[in-house]
Design a protein around this motif. Structure first.
Motif, mmCIF file in Angstrom:
data_model
loop_
_atom_site.group_PDB
_atom_site.id
_atom_site.type_symbol
_atom_site.label_atom_id
_atom_site.label_comp_id
_atom_site.label_asym_id
_atom_site.label_seq_id
_atom_site.Cartn_x
_atom_site.Cartn_y
_atom_site.Cartn_z
ATOM 1 N N MET A 81 0.832 -1.166 0.000
ATOM 2 C CA MET A 81 0.000 0.000 0.000
ATOM 3 C C MET A 81 0.886 1.241 0.000
ATOM 4 S SD MET A 81 -2.955 0.809 2.697
ATOM 5 C CE MET A 81 -3.431 2.459 3.014
ATOM 6 N N ALA A 82 0.605 2.179 -0.864
ATOM 7 C CA ALA A 82 1.391 3.392 -0.981
ATOM 8 C C ALA A 82 1.127 4.311 0.204
ATOM 9 C CB ALA A 82 1.055 4.099 -2.283
ATOM 10 N N THR A 83 2.191 4.968 0.659
ATOM 11 C CA THR A 83 2.063 5.894 1.780
ATOM 12 C C THR A 83 2.645 7.247 1.400
ATOM 13 O OG1 THR A 83 4.156 5.156 2.711
ATOM 14 C CG2 THR A 83 2.168 4.082 3.531
ATOM 15 N N VAL A 84 2.190 8.260 2.111
ATOM 16 C CA VAL A 84 2.677 9.623 1.951
ATOM 17 C C VAL A 84 3.148 10.090 3.314
ATOM 18 C CG1 VAL A 84 1.999 11.979 1.392
ATOM 19 C CG2 VAL A 84 1.070 10.090 0.079
ATOM 20 N N ILE A 85 4.306 10.733 3.350
ATOM 21 C CA ILE A 85 4.843 11.243 4.611
ATOM 22 C C ILE A 85 4.462 12.717 4.727
ATOM 23 C CG2 ILE A 85 6.930 11.732 5.919
ATOM 24 C CD1 ILE A 85 8.128 9.232 4.673
ATOM 25 N N CYS A 86 3.855 13.068 5.837
ATOM 26 C CA CYS A 86 3.417 14.436 6.079
ATOM 27 C C CYS A 86 4.642 15.353 6.171
ATOM 28 C CB CYS A 86 2.607 14.506 7.369
ATOM 29 S SG CYS A 86 2.136 16.180 7.843
ATOM 30 N N PRO A 87 4.681 16.458 5.402
ATOM 31 C CA PRO A 87 5.826 17.353 5.459
ATOM 32 C C PRO A 87 5.914 18.152 6.758
ATOM 33 C CG PRO A 87 4.224 18.161 3.868
ATOM 34 C CD PRO A 87 3.728 16.843 4.363
ATOM 35 N N LYS A 88 4.824 18.209 7.519
ATOM 36 C CA LYS A 88 4.840 18.977 8.768
ATOM 37 C C LYS A 88 5.347 18.144 9.947
ATOM 38 C CE LYS A 88 2.019 21.716 11.859
ATOM 39 N NZ LYS A 88 0.679 22.129 12.220
ATOM 40 N N CYS A 89 4.789 16.930 10.115
ATOM 41 C CA CYS A 89 5.132 16.140 11.310
ATOM 42 C C CYS A 89 5.881 14.847 10.999
ATOM 43 C CB CYS A 89 3.881 15.821 12.117
ATOM 44 S SG CYS A 89 2.744 14.702 11.298
ATOM 45 N N GLY A 90 5.891 14.416 9.747
ATOM 46 C CA GLY A 90 6.638 13.218 9.379
ATOM 47 C C GLY A 90 5.887 11.914 9.542
ATOM 48 N N THR A 91 4.597 11.977 9.802
ATOM 49 C CA THR A 91 3.793 10.768 9.993
ATOM 50 C C THR A 91 3.482 10.116 8.646
ATOM 51 O OG1 THR A 91 2.783 11.752 11.943
ATOM 52 C CG2 THR A 91 1.641 9.870 10.975
ATOM 53 N N LYS A 92 3.558 8.780 8.625
ATOM 54 C CA LYS A 92 3.180 8.048 7.415
ATOM 55 C C LYS A 92 1.663 7.966 7.341
ATOM 56 C CE LYS A 92 5.629 4.355 6.248
ATOM 57 N NZ LYS A 92 6.286 3.043 6.383
ATOM 58 N N ASN A 93 1.124 8.329 6.171
ATOM 59 C CA ASN A 93 -0.315 8.308 5.936
ATOM 60 C C ASN A 93 -0.602 7.523 4.666
ATOM 61 O OD1 ASN A 93 -1.492 10.368 7.933
ATOM 62 N ND2 ASN A 93 0.246 11.457 7.058
ATOM 63 N N PRO A 94 -1.799 6.941 4.544
ATOM 64 C CA PRO A 94 -2.172 6.296 3.284
ATOM 65 C C PRO A 94 -2.173 7.324 2.150
ATOM 66 C CG PRO A 94 -3.749 5.760 5.017
ATOM 67 C CD PRO A 94 -2.827 6.779 5.569
ATOM 68 N N ALA A 95 -1.875 6.872 0.957
ATOM 69 C CA ALA A 95 -1.770 7.780 -0.185
ATOM 70 C C ALA A 95 -3.093 8.482 -0.485
ATOM 71 C CB ALA A 95 -1.293 7.018 -1.413
ATOM 72 N N ASN A 96 -4.216 7.875 -0.156
ATOM 73 C CA ASN A 96 -5.512 8.477 -0.455
ATOM 74 C C ASN A 96 -6.070 9.315 0.701
ATOM 75 O OD1 ASN A 96 -6.007 6.372 1.236
ATOM 76 N ND2 ASN A 96 -7.692 5.505 0.064
ATOM 77 N N ALA A 97 -5.296 9.521 1.761
ATOM 78 C CA ALA A 97 -5.767 10.286 2.917
ATOM 79 C C ALA A 97 -5.839 11.770 2.588
ATOM 80 C CB ALA A 97 -4.850 10.062 4.110
ATOM 81 N N MET A 98 -6.882 12.418 3.073
ATOM 82 C CA MET A 98 -7.017 13.860 2.847
ATOM 83 C C MET A 98 -6.242 14.649 3.895
ATOM 84 S SD MET A 98 -11.003 14.297 1.767
ATOM 85 C CE MET A 98 -10.823 16.053 1.611
ATOM 86 N N ASN A 99 -6.273 14.179 5.137
ATOM 87 C CA ASN A 99 -5.608 14.874 6.238
ATOM 88 C C ASN A 99 -4.619 13.936 6.916
ATOM 89 O OD1 ASN A 99 -7.191 17.207 5.898
ATOM 90 N ND2 ASN A 99 -8.852 16.279 7.085
ATOM 91 N N CYS A 100 -3.597 14.524 7.512
ATOM 92 C CA CYS A 100 -2.608 13.747 8.267
ATOM 93 C C CYS A 100 -3.286 13.183 9.508
ATOM 94 C CB CYS A 100 -1.430 14.634 8.654
ATOM 95 S SG CYS A 100 -0.247 13.808 9.730
ATOM 96 N N LYS A 101 -3.047 11.907 9.805
ATOM 97 C CA LYS A 101 -3.693 11.292 10.961
ATOM 98 C C LYS A 101 -3.102 11.766 12.282
ATOM 99 C CE LYS A 101 -0.971 7.070 10.414
ATOM 100 N NZ LYS A 101 -1.043 5.667 10.098
#
Length: 135
Positions: free
Chosen positions: A1-21
């Protein structure tokens, strides 16, 4: 599953997430405007990945095992008590051997209950000590 790292806090999020968890920032905006945020250190991202790989703390495994042992001891206690009741009310054992058999089954039932009670006390004390260490 593809993930995106939040540029503000560095948390890994799913690629389809709208907001950082973690920090709840809009990921689409944050990824389009990375210069507005302080860059996350690579060490922080690696630490987060290492923390996610840890499944359980050893104390939690130990507490779960003790909990299972307590449940097993209680089940054995009930089984022995039911067996004692059954033996005392039927002719499965001769009349002269019945009191000894019932006493033995009740003794085993009491022993299993005592073991589960002791295990429960030990588990509660261990949890309290572990909470004090965390604080």
């Amino acid at each position: 599953m593809a993930t995106v790292i939040c540029p503000k806090c560095g948390t890994k999020n799913p690629a389809n997430a709208m907001n950082c968890k973690n920090c709840r920032i809009n990921l689409k905006f944050a990824l389009e405007h990375p210069d507005m945020f302080e860059p996350v250190k690579q060490d922080t991202v690696q630490e987060i990945e290492e923390m996610e790989e840890i499944e359980e703390v050893p104390f939690q495994k130990k507490a779960r095992n003790i909990g299972c042992f307590i449940i097993l001891a209680l089940v054995c206690s009930v089984i022995f008590a039911c067996a004692a009741s059954y033996v005392s009310s039927t002719n499965i054992v001769s009349y002269y051997e019945r009191p000894q058999t019932v006493r033995l089954l009740l003794l085993l039932s009491a022993l299993a209950a005592f073991i589960s009670f002791g295990g429960g006390i030990w588990l509660i004390v261990s949890l309290i000590k572990h909470q004090k260490k965390i604080r």
